[in-house]
Design an enzyme around this catalytic site. Structure first.
Site, PDB file in Angstrom:
ATOM      1  N   GLU A  22      18.691  36.264  22.249  1.00  0.00           N
ATOM      2  CA  GLU A  22      20.007  36.580  21.700  1.00  0.00           C
ATOM      3  C   GLU A  22      21.038  35.598  22.249  1.00  0.00           C
ATOM      4  O   GLU A  22      21.231  35.504  23.465  1.00  0.00           O
ATOM      5  CB  GLU A  22      20.418  38.008  22.053  1.00  0.00           C
ATOM      6  CG  GLU A  22      19.531  39.068  21.418  1.00  0.00           C
ATOM      7  CD  GLU A  22      20.030  40.482  21.653  1.00  0.00           C
ATOM      8  OE1 GLU A  22      19.648  41.368  20.873  1.00  0.00           O
ATOM      9  OE2 GLU A  22      20.793  40.698  22.622  1.00  0.00           O
ATOM     10  N   CYS A  23      21.669  34.850  21.349  1.00  0.00           N
ATOM     11  CA  CYS A  23      22.773  33.946  21.676  1.00  0.00           C
ATOM     12  C   CYS A  23      22.326  32.845  22.648  1.00  0.00           C
ATOM     13  O   CYS A  23      21.763  31.845  22.221  1.00  0.00           O
ATOM     14  CB  CYS A  23      23.970  34.730  22.207  1.00  0.00           C
ATOM     15  SG  CYS A  23      25.529  33.816  22.089  1.00  0.00           S
ATOM     16  N   ALA A  24      22.562  32.993  23.937  1.00  0.00           N
ATOM     17  CA  ALA A  24      22.125  31.969  24.891  1.00  0.00           C
ATOM     18  C   ALA A  24      20.624  31.729  24.782  1.00  0.00           C
ATOM     19  O   ALA A  24      20.152  30.591  24.886  1.00  0.00           O
ATOM     20  CB  ALA A  24      22.489  32.378  26.311  1.00  0.00           C
TER      21      ALA A  24
END
Length: 240
Positions: free
Chosen positions: A127-129
């Site tokens: 998720e994201c990073a």
């Protein structure tokens, strides 16, 4: 200062970390029977990214995985030489890999191990990073290279709380299911999606998904969507 999701601040220049919004949670019930699942007799390890590059995840993520028979083991992608022994699942949450890209790149042994493991089917949520870390490059710095995509910083801040629709049956989702979540980032990934997208958001296909991988910018709070945790845990036990 670099403002992270939900008030977490990474002050990498000074080497000090503070949390503007402390988060606490009561222990998750040990019996996940309300989700229609049973705790397997053998516990499996889920490696969870931590350290200065990965500073954000919901506390309930670990609690739900523990309730489904998984042992959550933190590791630092910037400094640890290998994944924890016996890793049967991988969770890469939020943070600021762009701030620590040099350290992540320098840890080539772990990057190579993660690339091989994920491509070989290790159940993985990013998720994201985590999405950025799985790309080929981040602002030109080599990352894990799992995804045929490249990430870069932009001037534009993306901050939204969308309703996302699953486009296919994947590691976490079933086609047509909807979840709510949040995005907070100043990066972009090119291409935005490939193969089976993780989600459709505002009419756009985004993210990357398969039976063993789910990677996108969207942060989902699994306490609100416990079936996601149950499916991930099921895949972890099957892989282990």
């Amino acid at each position: 200062f670099f403002q992270a999701e939900d008030g977490i601040r990474d002050t990498s220049v000074t080497g000090v970390q503070t949390c503007a919004l402390p988060i606490s949670a009561a222990p998750w019930p040990a019996d996940p029977a309300r989700n229609g699942s049973q705790i397997p007799p053998t516990r499996q390890k889920v490696a969870v990214a931590a350290g200065r590059a990965f500073t954000f995840r919901y506390a309930e993520t670990a609690e739900l995985l523990a309730a489904h028979g998984c042992d959550v083991v933190p590791f630092d992608p910037a400094s640890d030489p290998a994944l924890p022994d016996g890793t049967a699942g991988l969770y890469l949450g939020g943070g600021f890999p762009e701030v620590h890209a040099a350290d992540l790149t320098a840890n080539g042994t772990l990057r190579a191990q993660i690339r091989e493991a994920v491509l070989d089917g290790l159940p993985t949520v990013a998720e994201c990073a985590g999405l950025l870390y799985l790309c080929r490059t981040l602002d030109g710095a080599p990352m894990a290279g799992v995804l045929d995509a490249d990430a870069a910083m932009t001037e534009r801040l993306t901050l939204r709380y969308p309703v996302a629709t699953a486009t296919a049956d994947t590691l976490l989702t079933r086609a047509g299911e909807q979840v709510t979540g949040h995005e907070f980032h100043r990066t972009t990934v090119t291409p935005t999606a490939a193969g089976a997208p993780a989600w459709t958001i505002d009419g756009e296909d985004v993210g990357f998904a398969s039976p063993s991988l789910h990677a996108s910018y969207l942060h989902t709070h699994w306490a609100g969507h416990p079936r996601l945790a149950a499916r991930f845990a099921e895949a972890v036990h099957a892989h282990g």
